[in-house]
Design a protein around this motif. Structure first.
Motif, mmCIF file in Angstrom:
data_model
loop_
_atom_site.group_PDB
_atom_site.id
_atom_site.type_symbol
_atom_site.label_atom_id
_atom_site.label_comp_id
_atom_site.label_asym_id
_atom_site.label_seq_id
_atom_site.Cartn_x
_atom_site.Cartn_y
_atom_site.Cartn_z
ATOM 1 N N THR A 179 -53.140 -3.142 -3.911
ATOM 2 C CA THR A 179 -52.414 -1.958 -4.357
ATOM 3 C C THR A 179 -53.311 -1.103 -5.250
ATOM 4 O O THR A 179 -53.286 0.135 -5.187
ATOM 5 N N LEU A 180 -54.133 -1.785 -6.061
ATOM 6 C CA LEU A 180 -55.022 -1.080 -6.985
ATOM 7 C C LEU A 180 -56.280 -0.559 -6.302
ATOM 8 O O LEU A 180 -56.844 0.453 -6.725
ATOM 9 N N ILE A 181 -56.729 -1.247 -5.250
ATOM 10 C CA ILE A 181 -57.957 -0.845 -4.557
ATOM 11 C C ILE A 181 -57.631 0.223 -3.520
ATOM 12 O O ILE A 181 -56.827 0.003 -2.617
ATOM 13 N N ASP A 182 -58.259 1.367 -3.668
ATOM 14 C CA ASP A 182 -58.006 2.494 -2.760
ATOM 15 C C ASP A 182 -59.022 2.470 -1.625
ATOM 16 O O ASP A 182 -60.216 2.715 -1.831
ATOM 17 N N SER A 236 -66.507 2.570 -12.567
ATOM 18 C CA SER A 236 -65.453 3.536 -12.271
ATOM 19 C C SER A 236 -65.733 4.887 -12.929
ATOM 20 O O SER A 236 -65.452 5.941 -12.352
ATOM 21 N N LYS A 289 -51.377 -8.837 -3.257
ATOM 22 C CA LYS A 289 -50.590 -7.608 -3.279
ATOM 23 C C LYS A 289 -51.028 -6.684 -4.409
ATOM 24 O O LYS A 289 -51.196 -5.470 -4.226
ATOM 25 N N VAL A 290 -51.206 -7.257 -5.598
ATOM 26 C CA VAL A 290 -51.616 -6.444 -6.748
ATOM 27 C C VAL A 290 -53.012 -5.872 -6.537
ATOM 28 O O VAL A 290 -53.268 -4.680 -6.772
ATOM 29 N N ALA A 291 -53.928 -6.718 -6.063
ATOM 30 C CA ALA A 291 -55.320 -6.290 -5.882
ATOM 31 C C ALA A 291 -55.427 -5.147 -4.883
ATOM 32 O O ALA A 291 -56.097 -4.132 -5.141
ATOM 33 N N LEU A 328 -63.608 -8.519 -5.323
ATOM 34 C CA LEU A 328 -62.384 -9.136 -5.830
ATOM 35 C C LEU A 328 -62.635 -10.569 -6.294
ATOM 36 O O LEU A 328 -62.220 -10.971 -7.392
#
Length: 444
Positions: A115-118, A256, A111-113, A53
């Protein structure tokens, strides 16, 4: 064989820069090594996620180093010490402003990071803790970008090397003390990293005071926000910013797209990309030399030395590319076995290894011309080449994905590297004609 003066100047900048490049990933490696002995794989995952990140966040603002380097080297070549001083203040000021924005927006970024990282709940929780501590290092990291670019522009790549080595030593000592002395676990590693970042910034300032302190008398606060100078500063850095966005998009997509093909393909691509990364550390050092020397000779109006420097850089590039191709051909498989003992991964990697052999010759000119373009502050041309090359990367991958699978990904990446170099080479022929060179004696 005795090296010429020009080649010595290139190596004086390139070698310390290469050492600095190699020490950068050591900060993350040290953190992983320490948490790797804490008894849970979640700690390693948290460092990996947090490190990724921050790499993305800070990578985007790498223009603070590159833009500062090019403009400073030109001012240095003109012997314009007033502008040299203003450029450092301007760059550090912009870097601190961006850092304050990152600190103010840290909650929505987190929060955004995440949310995107599983990832698992435990890794997410530990990663968030690591993020909340290390985000406070933003002023130090961005400030160091500005100092590093300025030092390189002043033809001095030794100071960034000293700073990078110091950061690693401080990180090791601080993290070990906090983790094993105070039982702080991942927060200890985060604070250790934070301490190392500010130690680097303090060292950069002390080195500037010690060796460039006479420039303090040239500080003119009233001209700091000169409209024309600020316009040029942001114009150059705007081009580098969008160029970096394209670069990040290609790099993240490469990872990815490999991950979408399964764990084995992801592992293979990750290992093979280490060979690209190793080559990039070396070529980036010569790119830094291109930034410093091309900018210096353009600023000095010395066309002859600029031409010769470009030729010498390409001589080094071709020689090193051939050497790396031979090295990877002879010892690449042995290197992979140092990284993993998984026979399935090693065997599968063999199917893609010829793509790795193409990397040095396909990619060296892109690295060198990046440096020359930055030194020439011809960043708009660099951006154009990157946009076209990035677009072709995605077109080739999606065009051949159905029939070639992971080979399509590697073909797209090699073409992307090659196109960057070819397009910049075509545009670069005009660079020397863009400047009205004054008749001067060769700058030494």
């Amino acid at each position: 064989m005795q090296l010429s003066y020009g080649n010595k100047k290139i190596l004086q900048i390139a070698i310390p820069s290469i050492v600095s490049n190699i020490t950068v990933p050591l900060l993350g490696l040290i953190d992983v090594t320490i948490v790797g002995h804490l008894g849970s794989a979640a700690y390693i995952g948290a460092i990996a996620v947090g490190g990724m990140l921050f790499n993305i966040i800070y990578w985007i603002f790498g223009f603070l180093r590159m833009g500062t380097s090019g403009m400073t080297s030109q001012a240095y070549g003109r012997h314009d010490l007033n502008e040299v001083t203003r450029l450092l203040l301007r760059s550090v000021g912009v870097g601190l402003f961006i850092a304050l924005i990152l600190l103010a927006l840290q909650y929505p970024i987190e929060k955004v990071a995440f949310t995107l990282i599983d990832t698992t709940d435990e890794v997410a929780q530990l990663s968030a803790l690591y993020f909340r501590i290390c985000i406070w290092g933003a002023p130090a990291v961005l400030g160091l970008y500005s100092f590093a670019g300025w030092f390189i522009g002043m033809q001095n790549s030794r100071f960034p090397m000293y700073i990078a080595i110091t950061q690693n030593i401080v990180n090791i000592v601080a993290s070990l003390c906090l983790v094993y002395g105070f039982n702080m676990k991942i927060e200890g590693v985060a604070i250790g990293t934070l301490t190392a970042q500010y130690a680097g910034l303090v060292m950069a300032y002390l080195l500037w005071i010690r060796y460039y302190g006479n420039l303090r008398k040239r500080i003119e606060w009233h001209s700091f926000f000169d409209r024309q100078a600020m316009y040029r500063f942001f114009k150059v850095n705007r081009d580098i910013f969008f160029r970096t966005i394209c670069l990040v998009a290609v790099t993240v997509f490469f990872t990815s797209a490999g991950a979408a093909q399964g764990e084995v393909v992801l592992a293979v691509n990750t290992l093979l990309m280490q060979l690209f990364t190793l080559f990039s550390y070396i070529m980036d050092g010569f790119a830094y030399a291109g930034e410093a020397l091309a900018g210096k000779y353009i600023g000095a109006g010395n066309r002859r030395e600029l031409h010769q420097t470009v030729r010498r850089l390409f001589g080094w590039g071709i020689g090193l590319s051939l050497a790396f191709t031979l090295l990877y051909g002879a010892g690449g498989q042995a290197f992979l076995r140092l990284l993993t003992d998984d026979e399935i991964v090693i065997t599968t990697a063999g199917s893609y290894f010829y793509w790795v052999l193409a990397i040095p010759l396909a990619g060296f000119s892109a690295f060198l011309l990046d440096g020359i373009f930055i030194g020439a502050t011809a960043t708009h041309l660099m951006l154009r080449a990157m946009i076209v090359a990035s677009g072709c990367f995605f077109l080739i991958y999606y065009g051949f994905k159905g029939t070639m699978e992971n080979h399509a990904l590697w073909m797209a990446f090699i073409t992307y590297l090659l196109l960057r170099g070819v397009l910049q080479g075509v545009l670069g022929r005009k660079i020397l004609g863009y400047y009205s060179f004054r008749q001067k004696q060769p700058a030494k």
